[in-house]
Design a protein around this motif. Sequence first.
Motif, PDB file in Angstrom:
ATOM      1  N   ASN A  90       0.785 -18.261  22.918  1.00 14.46           N
ATOM      2  CA  ASN A  90      -0.560 -18.924  22.177  1.00 14.46           C
ATOM      3  C   ASN A  90      -1.600 -19.579  22.996  1.00 14.46           C
ATOM      4  O   ASN A  90      -2.661 -19.057  23.193  1.00 14.46           O
ATOM      5  CB  ASN A  90      -0.022 -19.696  21.024  1.00 14.46           C
TER       6      ASN A  90
ATOM      7  N   TRP B  31      -0.221 -14.679  15.738  1.00 13.56           N
ATOM      8  CA  TRP B  31      -0.492 -15.203  14.462  1.00 13.56           C
ATOM      9  C   TRP B  31       0.406 -15.658  13.474  1.00 13.56           C
ATOM     10  O   TRP B  31       0.248 -16.202  12.620  1.00 13.56           O
ATOM     11  CB  TRP B  31      -1.534 -14.023  13.849  1.00 13.56           C
TER      12      TRP B  31
ATOM     13  N   HIS C   3     -10.627  -0.832  18.613  1.00 13.16           N
ATOM     14  CA  HIS C   3      -9.975  -0.799  17.271  1.00 13.16           C
ATOM     15  C   HIS C   3      -9.722   0.509  16.593  1.00 13.16           C
ATOM     16  O   HIS C   3      -8.502   0.783  16.117  1.00 13.16           O
ATOM     17  CB  HIS C   3     -10.364  -1.950  16.465  1.00 13.16           C
TER      18      HIS C   3
ATOM     19  N   ILE D  17      -6.548 -11.012  21.053  1.00 12.32           N
ATOM     20  CA  ILE D  17      -6.229 -10.850  19.541  1.00 12.32           C
ATOM     21  C   ILE D  17      -4.681 -10.385  19.583  1.00 12.32           C
ATOM     22  O   ILE D  17      -3.888 -10.798  18.594  1.00 12.32           O
ATOM     23  CB  ILE D  17      -7.286  -9.978  18.750  1.00 12.32           C
TER      24      ILE D  17
ATOM     25  N   PHE E 226     -11.327  -9.665  25.004  1.00 11.94           N
ATOM     26  CA  PHE E 226     -11.191 -10.507  23.663  1.00 11.94           C
ATOM     27  C   PHE E 226      -9.987  -9.649  22.633  1.00 11.94           C
ATOM     28  O   PHE E 226      -9.518 -10.308  21.959  1.00 11.94           O
ATOM     29  CB  PHE E 226     -12.338 -10.171  22.908  1.00 11.94           C
ATOM     30  N   MET E 227      -9.863  -8.108  22.925  1.00 13.44           N
ATOM     31  CA  MET E 227      -8.765  -7.576  22.174  1.00 13.44           C
ATOM     32  C   MET E 227      -7.434  -7.967  22.545  1.00 13.44           C
ATOM     33  O   MET E 227      -6.567  -7.917  22.071  1.00 13.44           O
ATOM     34  CB  MET E 227      -9.209  -6.233  22.281  1.00 13.44           C
TER      35      MET E 227
ATOM     36  N   PHE F 116      -9.104 -16.369  26.612  1.00 11.05           N
ATOM     37  CA  PHE F 116     -10.493 -16.423  25.493  1.00 11.05           C
ATOM     38  C   PHE F 116     -11.324 -17.384  26.364  1.00 11.05           C
ATOM     39  O   PHE F 116     -12.441 -17.141  26.477  1.00 11.05           O
ATOM     40  CB  PHE F 116     -10.031 -16.975  24.153  1.00 11.05           C
TER      41      PHE F 116
ATOM     42  N   ALA G 267      -3.160 -17.179  25.314  1.00  9.35           N
ATOM     43  CA  ALA G 267      -4.225 -16.396  24.721  1.00  9.35           C
ATOM     44  C   ALA G 267      -5.412 -17.266  24.675  1.00  9.35           C
ATOM     45  O   ALA G 267      -6.744 -16.581  24.880  1.00  9.35           O
ATOM     46  CB  ALA G 267      -3.621 -15.981  23.346  1.00  9.35           C
TER      47      ALA G 267
ATOM     48  N   MET H 223     -15.179  -4.061  21.283  1.00 10.07           N
ATOM     49  CA  MET H 223     -13.983  -4.240  20.352  1.00 10.07           C
ATOM     50  C   MET H 223     -13.787  -3.297  19.174  1.00 10.07           C
ATOM     51  O   MET H 223     -12.669  -2.677  19.114  1.00 10.07           O
ATOM     52  CB  MET H 223     -14.202  -5.704  20.025  1.00 10.07           C
TER      53      MET H 223
END
Length: 518
Positions: free
Chosen positions: A124, A355, A170, A350, A346-347, A131, A127, A166
Amino acid sequence: MFNLLSKAPSSAKNDILSGLTVALALVPEAVAFAFVAQVDPLVGLYAAFIVGLITSLLGGRPGMISGATGALAVVMTSLVVTHGVEYLFATVVLMGILQILAGVFKLGKFIRMVPHPVMLGFVNGLAIVIFLAQLGQFKVLGDDGQMQWMQGEMMATMLGLVALTMAIIHFLPKLTTAIPSSLAAIVVVTGLVLGLDLEARTVIDFVKDMTGDASATIAGGLPEFHIPQVPLNWETFQIILPYAVILAAIGLIESLLTLTLIDEITDTRGQSNKECMGQGAANLTCGFFGAMGGCAMIGQSMININSGGRSRLSGVTAALMLLAFILFAASYIEMVPLAALVGVMFMVVIGTFEWSSFRIMRKVPKSDAFVIFLVSAVTVATDLAIAVCVGIIVSALVFAWQHAKHIYTESYIDEEGSKVYELHGPLFFGSVKNFIELFDVKNDPKDVIVEFKHSRVADHSAIEAIDNLAEKYTKQGKTLHLRHVSPDCKQLLHKARDLVEINVIEDPKYRVASDKLG
């Protein structure tokens, strides 16, 4: 060792395409970290090539990407400012030697002892760091020479291109997996910017802003062999040793934790000690070829894994493509919009962030939830090595505190009238206070037996506690017997040594961790 395909030959296409994607993402990262370390951009780019190539060939984790990293660049800054870049190269050589020694002495296995909450906090935290690092791409060099946030149409274009990147990453895999979605997104966005002549910052714009040189470029020649130009004396060794130790530790911690993460994602297992030697060989080579050294990169590793890269071929391809960019294709790579690379990262953010840790916070012990949050926060505030060390220390203290309360006795009077204390639970520094309080020395009969069959004597604090208990009973004129204490425990006992009852068949053979035995 040099088998580039860990799976069937049909995986070669995915490995090559994912390697190309990674190479594109490596360029701005390497330049940025070179700027942090206050060295020439090519020093960072050469490091990304050398470390990426050698670790892909010799390392213990196929599919993991290594290169110049921010965690190391931050430490290098003060050395370069104080003593110059040649001392950096000498330090990287020593760093590589220390990492090779870590592999030779099989120290990599200790990464398996990192608690899971620390791993979650590490993931985390990184990440969040990835970012935050991308936010710098939304700034431009102002008239006052300072970096300022984009305004108006430029910011709108940047955000739109990032969103488009992004979206492609996706949704494309739902239509086809013939090409890595990250690579497709970079190609599409680059074509869109060039075709519509959009005002979008490119890789070369970033390089010029970082260096402050309007003529800056990522073009260069092959890395050349270069012996660090430093005095070969004791004073030099004293200067570079502290930096080398810190860099080696940070590099191995980040690399081995990234290795563990990829193990979990791919349901395979890397070789930690082999990775230590691979990282060491890479950094040793960097020091002799004018590069700043490096370690595993979690962001680029995630790009590679998500793009289908699984074998050594993907890492080798990324390194060779990066070198090709430097030698032959600098002008083309410099045209790639930063928005496309930011969208890819950014991907990665995520996909990297756990999460599920929000969901499990209320289900795990409060101490584990605290460790997850603490490691994440310290990773963002300081660096990875400190965060992991803090997390391990806190986890160990929590473990010691909890197990300190797990020691207890079952007492009874045997057929000979002696009182027997059957000890249960580990006896170590955290439980010795509770251990002493388990015995009623004043009211016990003349003959007392302490049974250690169900207990584990763990350290020298436990030995001291046993000795102190024996002394208390002796002062009361009572006889204490110690049963089923291991031979190494008896060796360390002073006052209670003669009270141990020897049973060759049943006595345990475990070892007590003690400096006196070392």
